[in-house]
Design a protein around this motif. Structure first.
Motif, short mmCIF file in Angstrom:
data_model
loop_
_atom_site.label_atom_id
_atom_site.label_comp_id
_atom_site.label_asym_id
_atom_site.label_seq_id
_atom_site.Cartn_x
_atom_site.Cartn_y
_atom_site.Cartn_z
N LEU A 84 -52.17 -30.74 5.74
CA LEU A 84 -51.97 -31.08 7.03
C LEU A 84 -51.63 -30.01 8.50
N GLU A 85 -50.46 -29.01 7.88
CA GLU A 85 -50.04 -27.85 8.08
C GLU A 85 -51.03 -26.76 8.85
N ALA A 86 -51.78 -26.69 7.45
CA ALA A 86 -52.76 -25.69 7.94
C ALA A 86 -53.89 -25.95 9.01
N CYS A 87 -54.25 -27.67 8.32
CA CYS A 87 -55.11 -27.83 9.20
C CYS A 87 -55.21 -28.10 11.32
N THR A 88 -53.67 -28.07 10.60
CA THR A 88 -52.85 -28.37 12.69
C THR A 88 -53.04 -27.18 13.09
N SER A 89 -52.54 -25.79 12.35
CA SER A 89 -52.44 -24.64 12.47
C SER A 89 -53.65 -23.86 13.23
N ALA A 90 -54.40 -24.50 12.13
CA ALA A 90 -56.06 -23.86 12.57
C ALA A 90 -56.59 -24.89 13.76
N LEU A 91 -56.26 -26.12 14.31
CA LEU A 91 -56.94 -26.67 15.34
C LEU A 91 -56.41 -25.85 16.81
N GLY A 92 -55.11 -25.65 15.76
CA GLY A 92 -54.30 -25.03 18.03
C GLY A 92 -55.24 -23.01 18.03
N SER A 119 -42.64 -23.08 6.55
CA SER A 119 -43.22 -23.79 5.62
C SER A 119 -44.63 -22.22 5.94
N PRO A 120 -46.39 -22.82 4.72
CA PRO A 120 -46.47 -21.70 4.38
C PRO A 120 -47.93 -21.77 6.22
N SER A 121 -48.31 -22.45 6.70
CA SER A 121 -48.56 -22.03 7.93
C SER A 121 -47.53 -21.44 9.15
N ARG A 122 -46.87 -21.16 8.93
CA ARG A 122 -45.60 -20.70 9.90
C ARG A 122 -46.14 -19.45 10.23
N PRO A 123 -46.42 -18.58 9.63
CA PRO A 123 -46.73 -16.96 10.14
C PRO A 123 -48.08 -17.01 10.67
N ARG A 124 -48.79 -17.70 10.31
CA ARG A 124 -50.77 -18.05 11.37
C ARG A 124 -50.73 -18.34 12.48
N SER A 125 -49.45 -19.23 12.58
CA SER A 125 -48.99 -20.00 13.93
C SER A 125 -48.65 -19.42 15.06
N ILE A 126 -47.52 -18.30 14.49
CA ILE A 126 -47.06 -17.55 15.18
C ILE A 126 -47.77 -16.66 15.91
N ARG A 127 -48.74 -15.42 15.16
CA ARG A 127 -49.80 -14.73 15.44
C ARG A 127 -50.38 -15.09 16.21
N ALA A 128 -51.14 -16.85 16.40
CA ALA A 128 -52.24 -17.26 16.96
C ALA A 128 -50.99 -17.52 18.46
N TYR A 129 -49.68 -18.18 18.45
CA TYR A 129 -48.87 -18.58 19.57
C TYR A 129 -49.06 -17.32 20.65
N GLY A 130 -48.80 -16.28 19.75
CA GLY A 130 -48.23 -14.46 20.16
C GLY A 130 -49.64 -13.89 20.94
N ARG A 131 -50.83 -14.13 20.19
CA ARG A 131 -51.84 -13.82 20.60
C ARG A 131 -52.75 -14.51 22.12
N CYS A 132 -52.29 -16.26 22.39
CA CYS A 132 -52.18 -16.83 23.36
C CYS A 132 -51.77 -16.32 24.32
N LEU A 133 -50.36 -15.89 24.41
CA LEU A 133 -48.85 -15.21 25.45
C LEU A 133 -49.96 -14.57 26.32
N ARG A 134 -50.46 -13.46 25.12
CA ARG A 134 -51.31 -12.02 25.64
C ARG A 134 -52.29 -12.59 26.43
N LEU A 135 -53.13 -12.92 26.33
CA LEU A 135 -53.97 -13.82 26.43
C LEU A 135 -54.02 -14.53 28.22
N GLN A 136 -52.83 -15.52 28.23
CA GLN A 136 -52.74 -15.44 29.54
C GLN A 136 -51.96 -14.38 29.88
N GLU A 137 -51.51 -13.74 29.65
CA GLU A 137 -50.46 -11.93 30.69
C GLU A 137 -49.28 -12.67 30.21
#
Length: 308
Positions: A84-92, A119-137
């Motif tokens: 479920l955690e992997a699914c939430t991370s992937a959905l975000g 949690s195994p999903s934390r590393p991917r989630s952190i990178r996704a959040y960092g990317r999102c912040l970059r895209l938001q400048e």
């Protein structure tokens, strides 16, 4: 019944990050379950749907993956917490890639606040959040998040995760033309990724090639972009292929090979349009130098077509 065996095979492939295999096996499993008159709302089908949704997001089919993940997370299922955690991370991540940066960031941030540190999903989630912040400048915030991921990767002794966070920092620095700070991060990432599976090394080569281009080392940029393009195309990674070919086109333009540059420019535009069908986000890290060079390249191609 044959379909549970296909699900087991998909789980083995998922553990090895063989996303295309997972997709094929889960699709076969769901079709076989349908042929066996399995109830579409059966709890047993949530696992292949969850794995399929994750695999689709991993290979860039964000809209289809999002629909499946929303079904899984919104239904009554008995899936493990880690699934479920992997699914939430992937959905975000899917929401971010589909251009819904606000909802994507909200889901990822809430997910990071909720899950355990290990949690195994934390590393991917952190990178996704960092990317999102970059895209938001929000560049400073983006770098802070990637550094958080870097500390986690180092604590877990994961060289691949460390390299991907270094790559994220380097790309954010490159996006604002902070070219004195970016090389250290990108070069370290490239060294760590040489033996890594997938196309992460090609991504690092493209970013280092961008640095070479900005510094006027156009032939070095050309060599790196060509190598990255070969890796990406063999792995059918359209995103990195598009950026590698675009860099190759700009490098050829810079050394005066206008005809070859124009040909590759057209090829990169074709790939970018194919990618835009799945995600509205920019393919390139659009630094000021990239924008200026692309404008000059387009003008040169236009002049050549008019015979001027």
């Amino acid at each position: 019944q044959a379909w549970p065996l296909l699900v087991q095979a998909a789980r083995r492939s998922a553990r090895k990050n063989e996303h295309h295999n997972v997709k094929a096996l889960c699709e076969r499993a769901l079709k076989a379950a349908e042929a066996a008159d399995e109830d579409k709302r059966s709890p047993a089908l949530y696992l292949p749907k969850a794995m399929l949704g994750n695999a689709l997001v991993a290979i860039g089919s964000y809209a289809t993956g999002k629909r499946l993940l929303e079904e899984v997370l919104g239904g009554e299922n008995e899936l493990k917490t880690s699934t479920l955690e992997a699914c939430t991370s992937a959905l975000g991540l899917a929401l971010i890639e589909l251009g819904d940066l606000v909802d994507g960031a909200r889901i990822i941030k809430a997910h990071l606040d909720k899950i355990e540190m290990g949690s195994p999903s934390r590393p991917r989630s952190i990178r996704a959040y960092g990317r999102c912040l970059r895209l938001q400048e929000q560049h400073s915030e983006s770098i802070a998040i990637f550094k958080q991921g870097l500390r986690l990767a180092q604590a877990q002794k994961s060289k691949t995760q460390e390299a991907l966070c270094l790559l994220g920092i380097g790309k954010t620095l490159l996006a604002t033309d902070q070219i004195t700070e970016a090389p250290e991060h990108l070069q370290h990432a490239e060294r760590l990724l040489r033996e890594a599976p997938g196309t992460a090394w090609a991504e690092a080569l493209v970013q280092l090639g961008e640095l070479d281009f900005i510094d006027g080392r156009w032939r070095q940029a050309l060599l790196k972009s060509e190598e990255a393009s070969i890796i990406a195309q063999s792995a059918e990674d359209l995103d990195i292929s598009a950026r590698a070919i675009d860099l190759c086109s700009r490098s050829l333009f810079a050394v005066g090979m206008i005809r070859d540059s124009a040909r590759l420019h057209d090829e990169s535009i074709g790939l970018i349009r194919a990618l835009e069908a799945e995600s509205p986000l920019p393919v390139q890290v659009n630094s000021p130098v990239v924008k200026v060079t692309n404008a000059a390249l387009i003008e040169a191609i236009s002049l050549k077509e008019r015979g001027e």
